[in-house]
Design a protein around this motif. Structure first.
Motif, PDB file in Angstrom:
ATOM      1  N   LEU A   1      43.691  66.982  75.179  1.00 29.16           N
ATOM      2  CA  LEU A   1      42.812  65.883  74.767  1.00 29.16           C
ATOM      3  C   LEU A   1      42.339  65.072  75.966  1.00 29.16           C
ATOM      4  O   LEU A   1      41.176  64.667  76.038  1.00 29.16           O
ATOM      5  N   MET A   2      43.235  64.835  76.927  1.00 24.72           N
ATOM      6  CA  MET A   2      42.838  64.046  78.090  1.00 24.72           C
ATOM      7  C   MET A   2      41.816  64.791  78.940  1.00 24.72           C
ATOM      8  O   MET A   2      40.910  64.170  79.509  1.00 24.72           O
TER       9      MET A   2
ATOM     10  N   ILE B   1      48.523  66.361  74.216  1.00 24.10           N
ATOM     11  CA  ILE B   1      47.813  65.279  74.891  1.00 24.10           C
ATOM     12  C   ILE B   1      47.084  65.754  76.140  1.00 24.10           C
ATOM     13  O   ILE B   1      45.997  65.254  76.465  1.00 24.10           O
TER      14      ILE B   1
ATOM     15  N   ALA C   1      38.542  64.413  77.100  1.00 26.77           N
ATOM     16  CA  ALA C   1      38.084  63.024  77.201  1.00 26.77           C
ATOM     17  C   ALA C   1      37.545  62.728  78.597  1.00 26.77           C
ATOM     18  O   ALA C   1      36.519  62.051  78.744  1.00 26.77           O
TER      19      ALA C   1
ATOM     20  N   HIS D   1      47.938  63.470  67.204  1.00 30.06           N
ATOM     21  CA  HIS D   1      48.772  63.900  68.313  1.00 30.06           C
ATOM     22  C   HIS D   1      50.006  64.632  67.810  1.00 30.06           C
ATOM     23  O   HIS D   1      50.573  64.296  66.769  1.00 30.06           O
TER      24      HIS D   1
ATOM     25  N   ARG E   1      42.154  60.529  67.657  1.00 28.82           N
ATOM     26  CA  ARG E   1      42.656  61.894  67.458  1.00 28.82           C
ATOM     27  C   ARG E   1      44.102  61.898  66.976  1.00 28.82           C
ATOM     28  O   ARG E   1      44.839  60.928  67.160  1.00 28.82           O
TER      29      ARG E   1
ATOM     30  N   LEU F   1      40.936  58.851  72.522  1.00 27.01           N
ATOM     31  CA  LEU F   1      42.297  59.331  72.264  1.00 27.01           C
ATOM     32  C   LEU F   1      42.903  58.716  71.005  1.00 27.01           C
ATOM     33  O   LEU F   1      43.657  59.384  70.283  1.00 27.01           O
TER      34      LEU F   1
ATOM     35  N   ASN G   1      49.862  60.505  81.127  1.00 27.05           N
ATOM     36  CA  ASN G   1      50.574  60.338  79.862  1.00 27.05           C
ATOM     37  C   ASN G   1      52.084  60.329  80.070  1.00 27.05           C
ATOM     38  O   ASN G   1      52.590  60.721  81.120  1.00 27.05           O
TER      39      ASN G   1
END
Length: 392
Positions: free
Chosen positions: A241-242, A238, A245, A264, A262, A259, A220
Motif C-alpha cells: 500500500l505504501m 502495508i 501511495a 490492513h 484501505r 492509507l 511503518n
C-alpha cells in the motif's frame, strides 16, 4: 597376535561411512556456500555497466542500488534479471532454514491473498519470477508475510535547528545468518506516477521505508497491542500500500488519507512526512486514528497509544528514548542528534537498516547491512541525483 590387524581393519571399515557422510555433507555444503556467497557478496556486479536511464545496478558507497523502469511487469522482469543469482541464493537458503510446514503456511497465505493484492504487485512478482526462475508463490509469500519491528521519529519547526523537518526510521528484523546482507536501495521510475527511492530488502515489490520525488517520506511499524489480533484476509500488506501511495500522492497528508481509506492485514503504525509536517496513522482493521506532532516532535514504535485503539497501555522504552533525545536537543535538533536518537531506540541484534530523511533538501542518509545499522557510518545520497532522468 592378529588383534592389531583386526583393530586397523575395523578402523578402516568404520572410517568409510564417516568419510562418505562427510563427502555428502560437503557436496550439499557447496550448494549452500554458493547460495550464501550469492547473497552475501557485497559486489552484486552484473548489469552494473549499464548506462544511466536504463535498468541497472550501481553502487553508492558499497550499497547496491537497482534502477527499474516502465510498467510493473517490466520492472519485475528487470529486477529478476539483474538479481537472478541473488534471488536464487535467497530461495535456496530459505528452503534450508525454514521448516517445510512453515514454508507451506507462508505459501498458503500468499495463495489465499493473491486475488486481493494489487494487480501491479502481481505483475511485478510474476515478472520477477519469470526472469529469475524462482517460484512465483515463494516470491509472493515474501511480499505477503513479512513483519518488521521498527521505530520512527520526526522533528521540525521550533524543535529543529533550522526549522526544517528531519525524519528517521529504524528497520529491526531478524532473519538467521543472512540478515546483514539483504538490504538494497530500489529506485523505481514508473511509466505513470511518481518515482520512488526505497531502502528495501531483497525480493520485495513494495517498500517499508522510502521517499518519492515530491519529498514525501514514509515508514511503518508492526503493532503488538492492537485490539484486533487476527490477520484480516481482506486486508493488504502495508508495504504494498505504501508503494502505491508513494507513486500517486503529493503530500504526507494525502498519503495518510490514502492509507486510512484501505483495509490492513494486521494492526500497523505508519509515519508519513514532507517538508511541512509529520503524521502518524494508527491503523487498526476496523478503525484508525491520527497522531500529529506536539511542538514539532512526533515518534512511534510498535504500539498504539490513542484511546480505543489498544488492549492495554505499553510503556515502551524505545519510544521514551526517542522523545527524551528530542527533548534534550529541543530547538537545536540536527542530523547528528537524529542519528543519536535512532541508535538509542534500536532493537539489539536486529537493527538491519537505519534511514534518515531530509525531505526539503531531498537527501537520505543510509546505513544498512550491518548490525546495529544505527551506529553508522551513514552515507548521504541525493534523491534528486537518483531520479534526475525522470524529474522534469
Amino acid at each position: 597376535m592378529n588383534r592389531p590387524y583386526r583393530n586397523l581393519r575395523t578402523q578402516k571399515i568404520l572410517r568409510f561411512p564417516i568419510i562418505f557422510i562427510l563427502s555428502l555433507w560437503l557436496l550439499s555444503g557447496c550448494k549452500m556456500y554458493t547460495a550464501f556467497n550469492a547473497v552475501l557478496d557485497p559486489e552484486w556486479d552484473e548489469f552494473s555497466q549499464a548506462p544511466k536511464g536504463t535498468p541497472r545496478l550501481e553502487y553508492h558507497h558499497s550499497f547496491p542500488v537497482i534502477h527499474l523502469y516502465g510498467t510493473a511487469a517490466e520492472m519485475g522482469h528487470q529486477y529478476g534479471s539483474i538479481l537472478k543469482k541473488q534471488l536464487e541464493g535467497l530461495d535456496y537458503i530459505t528452503d534450508k532454514f525454514f521448516p517445510e510446514n512453515k514454508q507451506i503456511e507462508y505459501i498458503n497465505i500468499a495463495k489465499n491473498s493473491e486475488d486481493k493484492l494489487p494487480s501491479e504487485t502481481l505483475e511485478f512478482v510474476k515478472g520477477m519470477s519469470v526472469s529469475s526462475g524462482v517460484d512465483y508463490y515463494k516470491l509472493l509469500a515474501i511480499n505477503a508475510v513479512p513483519r518488521v519491528s521498527c521505530s520512527v521519529l520526526a522533528v521540525w519547526g521550533d524543535a529543529s535547528e533550522d526549522g526544517k523537518l528531519l525524519m528517521g526510521r529504524n528497520a529491526d528484523y531478524q532473519f538467521k545468518k543472512i540478515n546483514k546482507a539483504l538490504g538494497i536501495i530500489v529506485v523505481k521510475h514508473p511509466a505513470t506516477g511518481y518515482a520512488t527511492v526505497a531502502s528495501s530488502f531483497l525480493g520485495l515489490a513494495g517498500a517499508f521505508t522510502g521517499i518519492n520525488e515530491k519529498g514525501v517520506c514514509y515508514g511503518n511499524m508492526l503493532v503488538y497491542n492492537g485490539i484486533e489480533n487476527k490477520e484480516d484476509e481482506n486486508g493488504l500488506p502495508i508495504q504494498l500500500l505504501m508503494q502505491t501511495a508513494a507513486e500517486t500522492q503529493n503530500s504526507a497528508r494525502e498519503m495518510i488519507d490514502y492509507l486510512t481509506a484501505r483495509k490492513h492485514v494486521i494492526p500497523i503504525n505508519v509515519m508519513c512526512a514532507d517538508k511541512n509536517e509529520a503524521i502518524v496513522a494508527e491503523l487498526g482493521q476496523t478503525k484508525f486514528t491520527l497522531r500529529e506532532g506536539n511542538k514539532g516532535v512526533l515518534a512511534a514504535t510498535n504500539y498504539f497509544y490513542s484511546s480505543g485503539m489498544f488492549e492495554k497501555v505499553e510503556n515502551d522504552g524505545r519510544l521514551t528514548a526517542l522523545l527524551l533525545t528530542a527533548r534534550k536537543y529541543y530547538g537545536n535538533f540536527n542530523m547528528q542528534h537524529l542519528q543519536e536518537a535512532m541508535h538509542a531506540a534500536r532493537q539489539p541484534n536486529k537493527n538491519l537498516q537505519c534511514t534518515l530523511f531530509e525531505p526539503e533538501r531531498m537527501l537520505i542518509h543510509v546505513s544498512m547491512n550491518k548490525v546495529p545499522a544505527s551506529k553508522g557510518p551513514f552515507q548521504t545520497i541525493s534523491v534528486i541525483e537518483l531520479l534526475e532522468k525522470d524529474i522534469e
